[in-house]
Write a protein that holds these residues in place. Sequence first.
Motif, PDB file in Angstrom:
ATOM      1  N   ALA A  27      -5.746  41.006  15.431  1.00 52.28           N
ATOM      2  CA  ALA A  27      -6.051  42.194  14.624  1.00 52.28           C
ATOM      3  C   ALA A  27      -7.398  41.938  13.965  1.00 52.28           C
ATOM      4  N   ASP A  28      -8.405  42.703  14.381  1.00 52.61           N
ATOM      5  CA  ASP A  28      -9.741  42.506  13.822  1.00 52.61           C
ATOM      6  C   ASP A  28     -10.209  43.722  13.022  1.00 52.61           C
ATOM      7  N   ASN A  29      -9.264  44.552  12.600  1.00 53.38           N
ATOM      8  CA  ASN A  29      -9.609  45.736  11.818  1.00 53.38           C
ATOM      9  C   ASN A  29      -9.386  45.539  10.310  1.00 53.38           C
ATOM     10  N   LEU A  30      -9.077  44.324   9.904  1.00 48.86           N
ATOM     11  CA  LEU A  30      -8.818  44.050   8.493  1.00 48.86           C
ATOM     12  C   LEU A  30     -10.105  43.626   7.791  1.00 48.86           C
ATOM     13  N   PRO A  31     -10.249  43.954   6.511  1.00 47.94           N
ATOM     14  CA  PRO A  31     -11.472  43.571   5.801  1.00 47.94           C
ATOM     15  C   PRO A  31     -11.630  42.055   5.699  1.00 47.94           C
ATOM     16  N   PRO A  51     -14.380  36.392  10.295  1.00 47.36           N
ATOM     17  CA  PRO A  51     -14.981  36.918  11.520  1.00 47.36           C
ATOM     18  C   PRO A  51     -15.974  35.959  12.180  1.00 47.36           C
ATOM     19  N   ALA A  52     -16.762  35.246  11.391  1.00 47.09           N
ATOM     20  CA  ALA A  52     -17.737  34.313  11.974  1.00 47.09           C
ATOM     21  C   ALA A  52     -17.026  33.165  12.689  1.00 47.09           C
ATOM     22  N   ALA A  56     -17.230  32.393  16.695  1.00 47.44           N
ATOM     23  CA  ALA A  56     -17.618  31.073  17.203  1.00 47.44           C
ATOM     24  C   ALA A  56     -16.555  30.546  18.164  1.00 47.44           C
ATOM     25  N   PHE A  57     -15.274  30.744  17.828  1.00 47.86           N
ATOM     26  CA  PHE A  57     -14.188  30.307  18.703  1.00 47.86           C
ATOM     27  C   PHE A  57     -14.249  31.029  20.053  1.00 47.86           C
ATOM     28  N   THR A  58     -14.356  32.343  20.019  1.00 46.73           N
ATOM     29  CA  THR A  58     -14.362  33.094  21.289  1.00 46.73           C
ATOM     30  C   THR A  58     -15.590  32.766  22.133  1.00 46.73           C
TER      31      THR A  58
END
Length: 64
Positions: A27-31, A51-52, A56-58
């Motif tokens: 879920a990447d829609n969270l603040p 997010p950073a 970096a992981f991906t």
Amino acid sequence: MSLPDLARANWRKSSRSGSNGACVEVADNLPEIVAIRDSKDPEGPVLMVGPAAFRAFTEAVTTR
């Protein structure tokens, strides 16, 4: 730091997930947070990273 409201999370599986059920959901829609969970245990533990760190992981695991 307060924990994000995961009820608002928009969970999705990777387009590269197989049909064997061994998937993670993101879920990447969270603040200010990316949440990661096991798709087989949606009520189980959730890993939360910035997010950073997730980017970096991906980038590190992407086959080029």
